[in-house]
Design an enzyme around this catalytic site. Structure first.
Site, PDB file in Angstrom:
ATOM      1  N   ASP A   1     122.391 137.091  91.613  1.00 25.82           N
ATOM      2  CA  ASP A   1     121.500 137.206  90.445  1.00 25.82           C
ATOM      3  C   ASP A   1     121.167 138.657  90.080  1.00 25.82           C
ATOM      4  OD1 ASP A   1     120.015 137.662  92.710  1.00 25.82           O
ATOM      5  OD2 ASP A   1     118.284 136.469  92.091  1.00 25.82           O
TER       6      ASP A   1
ATOM      7  N   ASP B   1     117.074 141.396  94.564  1.00 25.76           N
ATOM      8  CA  ASP B   1     116.325 142.102  93.512  1.00 25.76           C
ATOM      9  C   ASP B   1     114.965 142.608  93.991  1.00 25.76           C
ATOM     10  OD1 ASP B   1     115.331 139.533  93.620  1.00 25.76           O
ATOM     11  OD2 ASP B   1     115.077 139.337  91.463  1.00 25.76           O
TER      12      ASP B   1
ATOM     13  N   GLY C   1     116.249 138.052 101.814  1.00 22.98           N
ATOM     14  CA  GLY C   1     117.039 136.980 102.429  1.00 22.98           C
ATOM     15  C   GLY C   1     118.336 137.512 102.999  1.00 22.98           C
TER      16      GLY C   1
ATOM     17  N   ARG D   1     110.443 140.216 105.200  1.00 22.45           N
ATOM     18  CA  ARG D   1     109.745 140.488 103.938  1.00 22.45           C
ATOM     19  C   ARG D   1     108.455 141.201 104.330  1.00 22.45           C
ATOM     20  NH1 ARG D   1     113.072 137.206 100.492  1.00 22.45           N
ATOM     21  NH2 ARG D   1     113.752 135.372 101.603  1.00 22.45           N
TER      22      ARG D   1
ATOM     23  N   ARG E   1     117.427 130.791  93.648  1.00 20.53           N
ATOM     24  CA  ARG E   1     116.196 131.482  93.242  1.00 20.53           C
ATOM     25  C   ARG E   1     116.106 131.672  91.728  1.00 20.53           C
ATOM     26  NH1 ARG E   1     112.417 135.212  96.351  1.00 20.53           N
ATOM     27  NH2 ARG E   1     113.778 136.973  96.058  1.00 20.53           N
TER      28      ARG E   1
ATOM     29  N   ASP F   1     122.633 134.733  96.016  1.00 23.19           N
ATOM     30  CA  ASP F   1     122.299 134.164  94.705  1.00 23.19           C
ATOM     31  C   ASP F   1     123.126 134.727  93.544  1.00 23.19           C
ATOM     32  OD1 ASP F   1     120.310 132.868  96.100  1.00 23.19           O
ATOM     33  OD2 ASP F   1     118.789 134.361  95.639  1.00 23.19           O
TER      34      ASP F   1
HETATM   35  P1  ATP Z   1     116.704 137.466  98.156  1.00 25.88           P
HETATM   36  O1  ATP Z   1     117.009 137.479  96.674  1.00 25.88           O
HETATM   37  O2  ATP Z   1     117.926 137.191  98.942  1.00 25.88           O
HETATM   38  O3  ATP Z   1     115.550 136.606  98.556  1.00 25.88           O
HETATM   39  P2  ATP Z   1     115.142 139.885  97.889  1.00 25.88           P
HETATM   40  O4  ATP Z   1     115.491 141.269  98.242  1.00 25.88           O
HETATM   41  O5  ATP Z   1     114.985 139.566  96.436  1.00 25.88           O
HETATM   42  O6  ATP Z   1     116.254 138.958  98.561  1.00 25.88           O
HETATM   43  P3  ATP Z   1     112.281 139.658  98.275  1.00 25.88           P
HETATM   44  O7  ATP Z   1     111.519 138.840  99.247  1.00 25.88           O
HETATM   45  O8  ATP Z   1     112.021 139.419  96.837  1.00 25.88           O
HETATM   46  O9  ATP Z   1     113.811 139.452  98.660  1.00 25.88           O
HETATM   47  O10 ATP Z   1     111.974 141.205  98.557  1.00 25.88           O
HETATM   48  C1  ATP Z   1     112.147 141.755  99.855  1.00 25.88           C
HETATM   49  C2  ATP Z   1     111.110 142.800 100.115  1.00 25.88           C
HETATM   50  O11 ATP Z   1     111.216 143.860  99.137  1.00 25.88           O
HETATM   51  C3  ATP Z   1     109.658 142.337  99.980  1.00 25.88           C
HETATM   52  O12 ATP Z   1     109.187 141.662 101.121  1.00 25.88           O
HETATM   53  C4  ATP Z   1     108.934 143.676  99.798  1.00 25.88           C
HETATM   54  O13 ATP Z   1     108.746 144.330 101.018  1.00 25.88           O
HETATM   55  C5  ATP Z   1     109.953 144.470  98.952  1.00 25.88           C
HETATM   56  N1  ATP Z   1     109.546 144.381  97.546  1.00 25.88           N
HETATM   57  C6  ATP Z   1     109.781 143.379  96.669  1.00 25.88           C
HETATM   58  N2  ATP Z   1     109.197 143.624  95.478  1.00 25.88           N
HETATM   59  C7  ATP Z   1     108.541 144.802  95.610  1.00 25.88           C
HETATM   60  C8  ATP Z   1     107.711 145.606  94.754  1.00 25.88           C
HETATM   61  N3  ATP Z   1     107.431 145.237  93.510  1.00 25.88           N
HETATM   62  N4  ATP Z   1     107.216 146.759  95.260  1.00 25.88           N
HETATM   63  C9  ATP Z   1     107.482 147.164  96.505  1.00 25.88           C
HETATM   64  N5  ATP Z   1     108.246 146.449  97.360  1.00 25.88           N
HETATM   65  C10 ATP Z   1     108.770 145.291  96.934  1.00 25.88           C
END
Ligand code: ATP
Length: 337
Positions: free
Chosen positions: A144, A117, A25, A86, A186, A142
């Site tokens: 978090d 995260d 995000g 993503r 989230r 967030d």
């Molecule tokens: P926000 O908390 O703001 O939504 P975020 O970084 O947590 O941001 P996610 O959609 O959870 O957002 O993760 C972003 C991208 O990170 C995913 O689309 C994926 O490409 C990669 N990612 C997340 N988890 C994994 C994992 N376990 N292994 C490999 N890549 C991952």
């Protein structure tokens, strides 16, 4: 910022080019972080490659050389000039293999990943699989991520929530209504709790204490309308809270005397020009990411604790629960009488 003379020349020999991407995000302040990483890297004599659309762009090879002027005039802009995405493909070993080929093709020696995260989980796995130095910056509204007092974008989102609630309060009080306002998070209650305190709301319903108390019952039993004829309750979006709609449905069924309304603030919380705090935080963290690579740090997130920059291992930042401030929750209760 390190002086040029103080640099570690062994690391300089191994890192000549750093890639930077934003993932997950978007959050206000990501551009300030991109600017800081780019300029600190160039200051230290490194090349910078901007990777568009996060891990997706690593797989589809969307990479451009960045000079200092690529990041001019962006510190005040919300969103991310690198775009974000993503990527399901990056979650597979095959996807990450293609991503690593892009890293090699562009002679990128280290990565700075700005995201939440999920993005840092991906960074951790990628770094381990390919022995690639990666430093993360906590970019999420967030708040978090563990090991850091705050994250890039959180302060701006909090201010956006406060301004929106101020406006809703005018109509809530004119019509003498009970408003449930849903905020992002989230599964974490930082925006809801701190937003409630900042806007003088009557309560925050947060996932962290859902299993301990029935927060709605608590709210009604404590006679939250004893001295008021309108009320504002912030609800963190979460399966545990059921969100603002879930709360309103319960009130309609269980306490039909209330004139209840729902507002879901939604994506407005992600937008807008970053606050001064977020710009300063992102600038410090961006410069610190390059310092960390110069210090031969890898697999760490840059955090801030008591105003000091710290290195937090990815494993800790991602896995540890970040506790909410129970004193603040109590303060909210006291101040809402
Ligand atoms: P926000 O908390 O703001 O939504 P975020 O970084 O947590 O941001 P996610 O959609 O959870 O957002 O993760 C972003 C991208 O990170 C995913 O689309 C994926 O490409 C990669 N990612 C997340 N988890 C994994 C994992 N376990 N292994 C490999 N890549 C991952």
């Amino acid at each position: 910022m390190r002086t040029f003379a103080a640099q570690n020349f062994y690391i300089m020999a191994s890192i000549k080019c750093v890639g930077i991407l934003t993932s997950g995000g978007d959050a206000p302040g990501m551009n300030a972080a991109i600017r800081a990483v780019t300029r600190a890297a160039i200051y230290n004599g490194w090349e910078v490659k901007g990777i568009y659309r996060g891990y997706k762009g690593l797989i589809t090879d969307e990479v451009s050389a960045f000079k200092t002027n690529n990041v001019s005039n962006i510190i005040q802009q919300g969103g991310t000039i690198l775009k974000t995405a993503r990527s399901q493909e990056f979650m597979t070993p095959e996807g990450r293999r293609v991503a690593y080929e892009t890293v090699r093709r562009h002679q990128i020696d280290a990565l700075v990943v700005i995201g939440g995260d999920g993005s840092l989980t991906g960074a951790r796995i990628f770094a381990q699989e390919y022995n690639l130095p990666i430093v993360g910056l906590p970019g999420t509204i967030d708040n978090d991520l563990a090991g850091t007092d705050t994250t890039i974008g959180y302060d701006t989102a909090l201010n956006t929530i406060m301004e929106a609630v101020d406006k809703i309060r005018d109509t809530a009080s004119s019509h003498e209504r009970l408003f449930f306002i849903e905020v992002m998070g989230r599964g974490a209650g930082f925006l809801a709790l701190n937003g409630a305190v900042a806007s003088g709301a009557e309560a925050a319903i947060i996932p962290e204490i859902c299993t301990e108390v029935d927060q709605l019952e608590d709210l009604i039993k404590n006679g939250f309308r004893k001295s008021k004829n309108s009320s504002i309750v912030l609800v963190a979006e979460s399966e545990l809270t059921g969100g603002a709609m879930g709360m309103a449905d319960r009130v309609k069924k269980e306490y039909p005397g209330y004139d209840v309304r729902v507002t879901i603030l939604g994506h407005i919380q992600r937008g807008g020009s970053p606050s001064a705090s977020d710009r300063i935080l992102a600038s410090r963290m961006g410069a610190a990411a390059i310092d960390a690579l110069l210090d031969d740090q890898r697999n760490v997130m840059i955090g801030i604790q008591n105003e000091k920059i710290v290195y937090v291992p990815f494993s800790k930042a991602i896995k540890d629960d970040k506790p909410i401030d129970r004193d603040l929750l109590n303060t909210l209760r006291i101040l809402s009488i």
